[in-house]
Design an enzyme around this catalytic site. Structure first.
Site, PDB file in Angstrom:
ATOM      1  N   ASP A 273      31.092  32.128  46.998  1.00 41.30           N
ATOM      2  CA  ASP A 273      31.983  31.289  46.351  1.00 41.30           C
ATOM      3  C   ASP A 273      31.781  31.243  44.761  1.00 41.30           C
ATOM      4  O   ASP A 273      30.625  30.973  44.348  1.00 41.30           O
ATOM      5  CB  ASP A 273      31.864  30.177  46.969  1.00 41.30           C
TER       6      ASP A 273
ATOM      7  N   TYR B 195      47.660  26.907  35.897  1.00 38.98           N
ATOM      8  CA  TYR B 195      47.067  28.219  35.695  1.00 38.98           C
ATOM      9  C   TYR B 195      47.145  28.758  34.192  1.00 38.98           C
ATOM     10  O   TYR B 195      46.103  29.265  33.639  1.00 38.98           O
ATOM     11  CB  TYR B 195      47.953  29.182  36.779  1.00 38.98           C
TER      12      TYR B 195
ATOM     13  N   LYS C 287      43.927  29.285  31.831  1.00 37.82           N
ATOM     14  CA  LYS C 287      43.832  30.815  31.290  1.00 37.82           C
ATOM     15  C   LYS C 287      43.452  30.411  29.808  1.00 37.82           C
ATOM     16  O   LYS C 287      42.702  31.133  29.285  1.00 37.82           O
ATOM     17  CB  LYS C 287      44.924  31.673  31.702  1.00 37.82           C
TER      18      LYS C 287
ATOM     19  N   GLY D 140      40.799  40.352  46.617  1.00 41.97           N
ATOM     20  CA  GLY D 140      42.217  39.931  46.016  1.00 41.97           C
ATOM     21  C   GLY D 140      43.006  41.250  45.635  1.00 41.97           C
ATOM     22  O   GLY D 140      42.768  42.546  45.903  1.00 41.97           O
ATOM     23  N   GLN D 141      44.272  41.026  45.096  1.00 46.16           N
ATOM     24  CA  GLN D 141      45.109  42.112  44.679  1.00 46.16           C
ATOM     25  C   GLN D 141      44.638  43.017  43.840  1.00 46.16           C
ATOM     26  O   GLN D 141      44.662  44.251  43.971  1.00 46.16           O
ATOM     27  CB  GLN D 141      46.508  41.429  44.103  1.00 46.16           C
TER      28      GLN D 141
ATOM     29  N   ASP E 170      33.258  38.186  47.941  1.00 42.78           N
ATOM     30  CA  ASP E 170      34.416  37.228  47.863  1.00 42.78           C
ATOM     31  C   ASP E 170      33.873  35.962  48.744  1.00 42.78           C
ATOM     32  O   ASP E 170      32.807  36.236  49.421  1.00 42.78           O
ATOM     33  CB  ASP E 170      35.712  37.949  48.567  1.00 42.78           C
ATOM     34  N   ILE E 171      35.167  35.127  49.096  1.00 39.98           N
ATOM     35  CA  ILE E 171      34.550  33.841  49.648  1.00 39.98           C
ATOM     36  C   ILE E 171      34.584  34.289  51.223  1.00 39.98           C
ATOM     37  O   ILE E 171      33.983  33.520  52.209  1.00 39.98           O
ATOM     38  CB  ILE E 171      35.685  32.782  49.373  1.00 39.98           C
TER      39      ILE E 171
ATOM     40  N   GLY F 269      35.662  38.160  43.719  1.00 41.64           N
ATOM     41  CA  GLY F 269      37.066  37.807  44.148  1.00 41.64           C
ATOM     42  C   GLY F 269      37.630  39.424  44.504  1.00 41.64           C
ATOM     43  O   GLY F 269      38.522  39.838  44.209  1.00 41.64           O
TER      44      GLY F 269
HETATM   45  C1  AKB Z   1      51.246  35.195  38.526  1.00 40.15           C
HETATM   46  O1  AKB Z   1      52.295  35.144  38.679  1.00 40.15           O
HETATM   47  O2  AKB Z   1      50.665  34.098  38.701  1.00 40.15           O
HETATM   48  C2  AKB Z   1      50.218  36.298  38.029  1.00 40.15           C
HETATM   49  C3  AKB Z   1      49.964  36.426  36.731  1.00 40.15           C
HETATM   50  C4  AKB Z   1      51.392  36.985  35.734  1.00 40.15           C
HETATM   51  O3  AKB Z   1      49.066  35.932  36.276  1.00 40.15           O
HETATM   52  N1  AKB Z   1      50.707  37.402  38.651  1.00 40.15           N
END
Ligand code: AKB
Length: 313
Positions: A50, A140, A144, A12-13, A35-36, A9
């Site tokens: 991937d 998300y 996590k 990414g940021q 990365d992909i 990845g």
């Molecule tokens: C998001 O906003 O989804 C991320 C995080 C706080 O994990 N920046």
């Protein structure tokens, strides 16, 4: 044995900036990015990968003699809400592939980022402690939180050296954020310089924990380089930088661009932000491996505007 690092990845940021930092420490050729999609500009060795493709991940690890993996590929909060199945599949399958690679002895160390999204509406919002009620209500956050449980499980059961941080919103000038709820705090600087005005997708008064990218990169590398016995938490560590709401960041920008204005048009991301903490207690990270943030809001603003090419007086 020299360390050989794989960043998954890497476009990414976080990956964009972390790869540069790790290459400064370990040498360009000892850090393989993946990365992909191919990177816009390759600064060193890279592979197409991937994160859900376990076979290819293992092949790349073996080909380069990888000892450490930074597994950053994920769907963030806003994007995962739009595609919950993909959010869960990608976030969990990717982690399992990394954890299994460590369990099977292919790599020595795994870094996997968690997030303040592991907390939810029933969590105490101010100075949220390391150990508290955790009932995330986003895909998300759920992925996590489940991921944290698996990290701890693989460590306890199989001795996997996995390390993790619960990132707040990350703000940097080198790379764009990718589909999170905290992204406004990056866009606002770009718009302040471009058009001196910004329409915020969160409402005034929405305080969230944030961190300037140099602090986040340092925290990540310090955790990964800490002696194993100091890393006492193998789910994920709370880390705090700075907390503010959109009005406060606007006021900080106005110290450099007095005519800057902000307006508010909250969308679906408001509900996500409302379920997250306002500030984080990172006592354990400070005590266990010496974490200390360096940037406050005004220092960050000055640095962001300077690097984005604006005024800093
Ligand atoms: C998001 O906003 O989804 C991320 C995080 C706080 O994990 N920046």
């Amino acid at each position: 044995m020299a360390e050989k690092i794989l960043i998954i990845g890497a476009n990414g940021q976080i990956g964009t900036e972390l790869s540069t930092e790790l290459r400064k420490i370990f040498g360009t050729n000892n850090v393989v990015t993946s990365d992909i999609k191919a990177p816009a500009q390759a600064e060193g060795p890279y592979e197409l990968l991937d994160v859900m493709d376990k076979e290819n991940m293992y092949a790349i690890i073996k080909k380069h003699g990888i000892t450490q993996v930074y597994l950053l590929a994920a769907l963030l909060s806003a994007t995962a809400e739009k595609n919950p199945k993909l959010g869960w599949d990608l976030n969990m399958q990717g982690l399992f592939n990394g954890l299994d690679a460590a369990k099977e002895g292919l790599i020595k160390k795994l870094y996997w980022p968690s997030s303040i999204a592991v907390f939810g509406p029933t969590t105490p919002r101010v100075s949220t402690p390391q150990y508290t009620v955790m009932e995330p209500n986003t895909i998300y956050g759920i992925s996590k939180q489940a991921g944290e449980r698996f990290c701890e499980y693989y460590h306890q059961k199989y001795g996997v050296d996995v390390r993790s941080l619960r990132y707040p919103g990350l703000i940097g000038y080198k790379s764009a954020p990718g589909g999170g709820t905290t992204d406004y705090a990056v866009h606002i600087y770009h718009e302040a310089l471009k058009s001196k005005t910004y329409e915020c997708f969160l409402k005034a008064g929405t305080v969230l924990p944030m961190m300037y990218m140099p602090d986040a990169l340092r925290a990540t590398i310090e955790l990964m380089e800490a002696p194993a016995e100091k890393v006492k938490i193998r789910s994920s560590y709370n880390i705090a930088g700075v907390s503010f709401d959109p009005e406060e960041i606007a006021a900080s920008i106005r110290k450099h661009i007095p005519e800057f204005t902000i307006s508010y048009k909250p969308d679906f991301r408001q509900a996500i932000a409302d379920s997250w903490p306002a500030s984080i207690d990172d006592t354990e990270a400070r005590n266990h491996w010496g974490w200390k943030p360096e940037f406050d809001l005004d220092n960050m603003t000055k640095d962001m505007l300077h690097h984005l090419g604006g005024q800093t007086s």
